[in-house]
Write an enzyme that holds these catalytic residues in place. Sequence first.
Site, mmCIF file in Angstrom:
data_model
loop_
_atom_site.group_PDB
_atom_site.id
_atom_site.type_symbol
_atom_site.label_atom_id
_atom_site.label_comp_id
_atom_site.label_asym_id
_atom_site.label_seq_id
_atom_site.Cartn_x
_atom_site.Cartn_y
_atom_site.Cartn_z
ATOM 1 N N THR A 185 0.864 -1.183 0.000
ATOM 2 C CA THR A 185 0.000 0.000 0.000
ATOM 3 C C THR A 185 0.900 1.231 0.000
ATOM 4 O O THR A 185 2.065 1.150 0.375
ATOM 5 C CB THR A 185 -0.886 0.046 1.255
ATOM 6 O OG1 THR A 185 -0.024 0.130 2.384
ATOM 7 C CG2 THR A 185 -1.745 -1.186 1.369
ATOM 8 N N GLU A 330 -5.797 -3.726 0.097
ATOM 9 C CA GLU A 330 -5.999 -4.796 1.078
ATOM 10 C C GLU A 330 -7.252 -5.618 0.784
ATOM 11 O O GLU A 330 -7.508 -6.632 1.411
ATOM 12 C CB GLU A 330 -6.122 -4.207 2.496
ATOM 13 C CG GLU A 330 -4.871 -3.575 3.036
ATOM 14 C CD GLU A 330 -4.743 -2.095 2.684
ATOM 15 O OE1 GLU A 330 -5.298 -1.685 1.637
ATOM 16 O OE2 GLU A 330 -4.085 -1.367 3.433
ATOM 17 N N LYS A 439 -12.167 18.241 11.403
ATOM 18 C CA LYS A 439 -12.880 18.248 12.690
ATOM 19 C C LYS A 439 -13.137 19.697 13.091
ATOM 20 O O LYS A 439 -12.217 20.399 13.508
ATOM 21 C CB LYS A 439 -12.061 17.522 13.763
ATOM 22 C CG LYS A 439 -12.046 16.006 13.532
ATOM 23 C CD LYS A 439 -10.678 15.401 13.643
ATOM 24 C CE LYS A 439 -10.644 14.041 12.962
ATOM 25 N NZ LYS A 439 -9.469 13.815 12.134
ATOM 26 N N TRP A 444 -17.780 16.572 12.173
ATOM 27 C CA TRP A 444 -16.938 16.224 11.036
ATOM 28 C C TRP A 444 -17.451 16.880 9.747
ATOM 29 O O TRP A 444 -18.650 16.854 9.469
ATOM 30 C CB TRP A 444 -16.918 14.700 10.836
ATOM 31 C CG TRP A 444 -16.080 13.988 11.842
ATOM 32 C CD1 TRP A 444 -15.254 14.561 12.767
ATOM 33 C CD2 TRP A 444 -15.982 12.569 12.031
ATOM 34 N NE1 TRP A 444 -14.642 13.585 13.524
ATOM 35 C CE2 TRP A 444 -15.073 12.357 13.094
ATOM 36 C CE3 TRP A 444 -16.560 11.467 11.417
ATOM 37 C CZ2 TRP A 444 -14.734 11.082 13.540
ATOM 38 C CZ3 TRP A 444 -16.226 10.195 11.859
ATOM 39 C CH2 TRP A 444 -15.325 10.011 12.917
HETATM 40 P P1 AMP Z 1 -5.525 1.970 -2.584
HETATM 41 O O1 AMP Z 1 -5.204 0.873 -1.667
HETATM 42 O O2 AMP Z 1 -4.316 2.704 -3.079
HETATM 43 O O3 AMP Z 1 -6.417 1.549 -3.689
HETATM 44 O O4 AMP Z 1 -6.314 3.060 -1.737
HETATM 45 C C1 AMP Z 1 -7.500 2.752 -1.068
HETATM 46 C C2 AMP Z 1 -8.144 3.999 -0.547
HETATM 47 O O5 AMP Z 1 -8.493 4.868 -1.641
HETATM 48 C C3 AMP Z 1 -9.442 3.772 0.169
HETATM 49 O O6 AMP Z 1 -9.241 3.365 1.508
HETATM 50 C C4 AMP Z 1 -10.108 5.127 0.061
HETATM 51 O O7 AMP Z 1 -9.629 6.031 1.034
HETATM 52 C C5 AMP Z 1 -9.656 5.606 -1.298
HETATM 53 N N1 AMP Z 1 -10.698 5.338 -2.289
HETATM 54 C C6 AMP Z 1 -10.763 4.314 -3.166
HETATM 55 N N2 AMP Z 1 -11.855 4.425 -3.937
HETATM 56 C C7 AMP Z 1 -12.510 5.532 -3.527
HETATM 57 C C8 AMP Z 1 -13.731 6.175 -3.903
HETATM 58 N N3 AMP Z 1 -14.478 5.732 -4.895
HETATM 59 N N4 AMP Z 1 -14.091 7.287 -3.231
HETATM 60 C C9 AMP Z 1 -13.334 7.782 -2.231
HETATM 61 N N5 AMP Z 1 -12.184 7.224 -1.832
HETATM 62 C C10 AMP Z 1 -11.773 6.113 -2.469
#
Ligand code: AMP
Length: 544
Positions: A185, A330, A439, A444
């Site tokens: 990640t 994940e 915040k 929020w």
């Molecule tokens: P990654 O592991 O790089 O794909 O990142 C995952 C994170 O991207 C998630 O926990 C979210 O915070 C963000 N994320 C993924 N898809 C979306 C979405 N459609 N809208 C908002 N945040 C998203």
Amino acid sequence: MLGLMQDWPLLIHKIIDHAALYYREREVVTRAPEGPIERTNYGEIAVRARQVAAALDKRGIKLGDRVGTLAWNTARHLESWYGIAGIGAVYHTLNPRLFPDQIAWIANDAGDRALFFDVTFAELVAKLAPHLKTVEFYVALTDRAHLPKADIPNLVAYEDFIAGMPRDFAWKEFDEHTACGLCYTSGTTGNPKGALYSHRSNTLLAMIACSTDTLGLSGRDAVLPVVPMFHANAWGIAFAAPMTGAKLVMPGPRLDGASLCALFAEEKVTMTAAVPTVWLGALQYLEQSGKTLPYLKKVLIGGAACPRSMIEIFEKKYGVEVIHSWGMTEMSPLGTLGTLKAKFADLPYEKKLDYKMRQGHPPFGVEMRIVDAENRELPRDGKTMGKLKVRGPAVAKAYFKGEGAAAFDAEGWFDTGDVATLDSDGYMTITDRAKDVIKSGGEWISSIDIENLAVGHPAVAEAAVIGVRHPKWDERPLLIVVVKPGQTASKKDILDHLAGKIATWWMPDEVVFVDAIPHSATGKIQKTALRERFAEFRLPDAAG
Ligand code: AMP
């Protein structure tokens, strides 16, 4: 009493074998990093994957060994994945957009024994090589004629690597829970952490991806994954396409609007998937060039929140259905998909958009709930915000080497780090990353909601909202805006556009205009960088 059905292990190389048997001639088209368009098919890919497996086996790569890949979406990259996994080794995708020292750290942490890379990364690999402690040999994903001249030890061209290897090499035998893929990640806090997929989880992911209200891929589709294979399994497409016999169009390194739109048209692409930032570029290109998307039916947008205006342009102007989706590395990564439920079919378009805007509902195989700070489950009322937790057969139960154990609770739930609401229809809406939520006075504010509205202003190309210190309210929102080329907008224009669409106490205290907003290696707005840049920023009424 146990059932009397077969114990048929879920192994990903069975997917490519299935494709080779039933969709042998279905094309896989690549815009190669070397330049030209290359054509192959599932029959050839399956054979060459076995040759990769044989070549790795010959070099002593064994069950559980990690093999790094630093590569774009191409047929050779795909063959490598199946070949690596077919001997029980682990394909480990490295993100080339990270800084070189981050890539080296990740490859060393993973203990990669070999590294497959595209010629476009030859100089990067030459720079990395002295720091890669565990890599024994390097495979350039090309032929001998294009073998890079860069100073890389134990280097072999992919075509030489597999030449003469048995085309019918037998896959190794192992349990379906065997590790298959590794992806770190982005690790915005602390060191990057590895999600370690298994054959079983990836196969189930592919089956989930194929279902109609998920990706809905069919053998009649031509799918172009813009989302890279190094970003969370290319969202399952590298498995789902051969599983269904969909034509696969691999864009290689050229992900700009003009190159993508040319491929969409030339290869009659019906479905595609990418993060919103890619579509910002592609939509600008379409607007300027006057081109259309004649074959495209469906686009999956996720990885970051998809603005309402983007859904509207795709659907109304170009006739392409948008499926907004949310997921995580994940989670392999599919989490929720925003297809419309039957009960909303007759709603007017604006109301449908209210649902399409949300991050969607989970397919079978993803459980989710929201909890408070004491881990108590919160109501699914569409209003209450809570920490989003997930479970499922393609969700991580731990990180590689036991890192980040705090994210996993005793009941097997994984804390996504996102704050969200769930409604009674099952739709999930992301409020923010927990660390990005603003915040203000104990309540929020969702930065994502304000950003989505701001980009709906016709002059705004991109927007980001961060919380800045405030003596009375703790934090207040600062709106950071990039204006489209050749357009102008004032602070008042932007605030007038937001007025009435959000609660007055959510209104940004200030609007600043910048030339560009920084993005992470997976195309997300880099809020940490913005927070650093505006760390000393004083809001107009917060001078004291
Ligand atoms: P990654 O592991 O790089 O794909 O990142 C995952 C994170 O991207 C998630 O926990 C979210 O915070 C963000 N994320 C993924 N898809 C979306 C979405 N459609 N809208 C908002 N945040 C998203």
